[in-house]
Design a protein around this motif. Structure first.
Motif, PDB file in Angstrom:
ATOM      1  N   GLN A  40       0.824  -1.206   0.000  1.00 30.97           N
ATOM      2  CA  GLN A  40       0.000   0.000   0.000  1.00 30.97           C
ATOM      3  C   GLN A  40       0.865   1.267   0.000  1.00 30.97           C
ATOM      4  O   GLN A  40       0.595   2.211  -0.733  1.00 30.97           O
ATOM      5  CB  GLN A  40      -0.945   0.006   1.209  1.00 30.97           C
ATOM      6  CG  GLN A  40      -1.894   1.175   1.221  1.00 30.97           C
ATOM      7  CD  GLN A  40      -2.818   1.182   0.019  1.00 30.97           C
ATOM      8  OE1 GLN A  40      -3.305   0.144  -0.398  1.00 30.97           O
ATOM      9  NE2 GLN A  40      -3.052   2.347  -0.540  1.00 30.97           N
ATOM     10  N   ILE A  41       1.905   1.288   0.816  1.00 35.76           N
ATOM     11  CA  ILE A  41       2.783   2.461   0.866  1.00 35.76           C
ATOM     12  C   ILE A  41       3.512   2.636  -0.454  1.00 35.76           C
ATOM     13  O   ILE A  41       3.658   3.760  -0.950  1.00 35.76           O
ATOM     14  CB  ILE A  41       3.775   2.350   2.044  1.00 35.76           C
ATOM     15  CG1 ILE A  41       3.023   2.479   3.364  1.00 35.76           C
ATOM     16  CG2 ILE A  41       4.859   3.418   1.956  1.00 35.76           C
ATOM     17  CD1 ILE A  41       3.879   2.210   4.580  1.00 35.76           C
ATOM     18  N   ALA A  42       3.949   1.548  -1.063  1.00 31.97           N
ATOM     19  CA  ALA A  42       4.620   1.633  -2.359  1.00 31.97           C
ATOM     20  C   ALA A  42       3.672   2.205  -3.422  1.00 31.97           C
ATOM     21  O   ALA A  42       4.082   3.035  -4.237  1.00 31.97           O
ATOM     22  CB  ALA A  42       5.141   0.265  -2.784  1.00 31.97           C
ATOM     23  N   LYS A  43       2.406   1.786  -3.397  1.00 27.24           N
ATOM     24  CA  LYS A  43       1.427   2.325  -4.350  1.00 27.24           C
ATOM     25  C   LYS A  43       1.201   3.815  -4.109  1.00 27.24           C
ATOM     26  O   LYS A  43       1.111   4.589  -5.061  1.00 27.24           O
ATOM     27  CB  LYS A  43       0.094   1.585  -4.219  1.00 27.24           C
ATOM     28  CG  LYS A  43       0.085   0.219  -4.824  1.00 27.24           C
ATOM     29  CD  LYS A  43      -1.283  -0.420  -4.655  1.00 27.24           C
ATOM     30  CE  LYS A  43      -1.321  -1.820  -5.177  1.00 27.24           C
ATOM     31  NZ  LYS A  43      -2.641  -2.451  -4.970  1.00 27.24           N
ATOM     32  N   ASP A  44       1.109   4.218  -2.838  1.00 25.86           N
ATOM     33  CA  ASP A  44       0.901   5.626  -2.515  1.00 25.86           C
ATOM     34  C   ASP A  44       2.078   6.481  -2.968  1.00 25.86           C
ATOM     35  O   ASP A  44       1.887   7.561  -3.529  1.00 25.86           O
ATOM     36  CB  ASP A  44       0.687   5.812  -1.008  1.00 25.86           C
ATOM     37  CG  ASP A  44      -0.637   5.252  -0.529  1.00 25.86           C
ATOM     38  OD1 ASP A  44      -1.521   5.012  -1.379  1.00 25.86           O
ATOM     39  OD2 ASP A  44      -0.775   5.058   0.690  1.00 25.86           O
ATOM     40  N   LEU A  45       3.296   5.998  -2.743  1.00 27.27           N
ATOM     41  CA  LEU A  45       4.481   6.751  -3.178  1.00 27.27           C
ATOM     42  C   LEU A  45       4.546   6.855  -4.697  1.00 27.27           C
ATOM     43  O   LEU A  45       4.935   7.891  -5.236  1.00 27.27           O
ATOM     44  CB  LEU A  45       5.751   6.101  -2.621  1.00 27.27           C
ATOM     45  CG  LEU A  45       5.977   6.263  -1.122  1.00 27.27           C
ATOM     46  CD1 LEU A  45       7.187   5.449  -0.689  1.00 27.27           C
ATOM     47  CD2 LEU A  45       6.157   7.720  -0.747  1.00 27.27           C
ATOM     48  N   GLU A  46       4.165   5.803  -5.377  1.00 23.21           N
ATOM     49  CA  GLU A  46       4.154   5.824  -6.848  1.00 23.21           C
ATOM     50  C   GLU A  46       3.103   6.809  -7.355  1.00 23.21           C
ATOM     51  O   GLU A  46       3.339   7.542  -8.309  1.00 23.21           O
ATOM     52  CB  GLU A  46       3.880   4.418  -7.386  1.00 23.21           C
ATOM     53  CG  GLU A  46       4.035   4.296  -8.868  1.00 23.21           C
ATOM     54  CD  GLU A  46       5.461   4.455  -9.349  1.00 23.21           C
ATOM     55  OE1 GLU A  46       5.640   4.883 -10.503  1.00 23.21           O
ATOM     56  OE2 GLU A  46       6.392   4.164  -8.591  1.00 23.21           O
TER      57      GLU A  46
END
Length: 54
Positions: A40-46
């Motif tokens: 989820q954090i990786a998707k948000d950063l992307e």
């Protein structure tokens, strides 16, 4: 660790991502919750990286 919700979406940092990854490795990759948080954090950063400003 706080995730701040604002008008643009969820504010996360790379530090949070790295911290969760370290905790995930220390748990010998058995924590499903940490794995979901990392994704989820990786998707948000992307999404923040690809955001267009008009």
């Amino acid at each position: 660790m706080k995730i701040i919700a604002n008008q643009d979406g969820i504010g996360t940092s790379k530090f949070d991502l790295y911290l969760y990854k370290v905790l995930y490795l220390l748990s010998f990759r058995k924590s499903k919750w940490l794995e979901k948080q990392i994704v989820q954090i990786a998707k948000d950063l992307e999404a923040i990286k690809n955001r267009k400003v008009f």
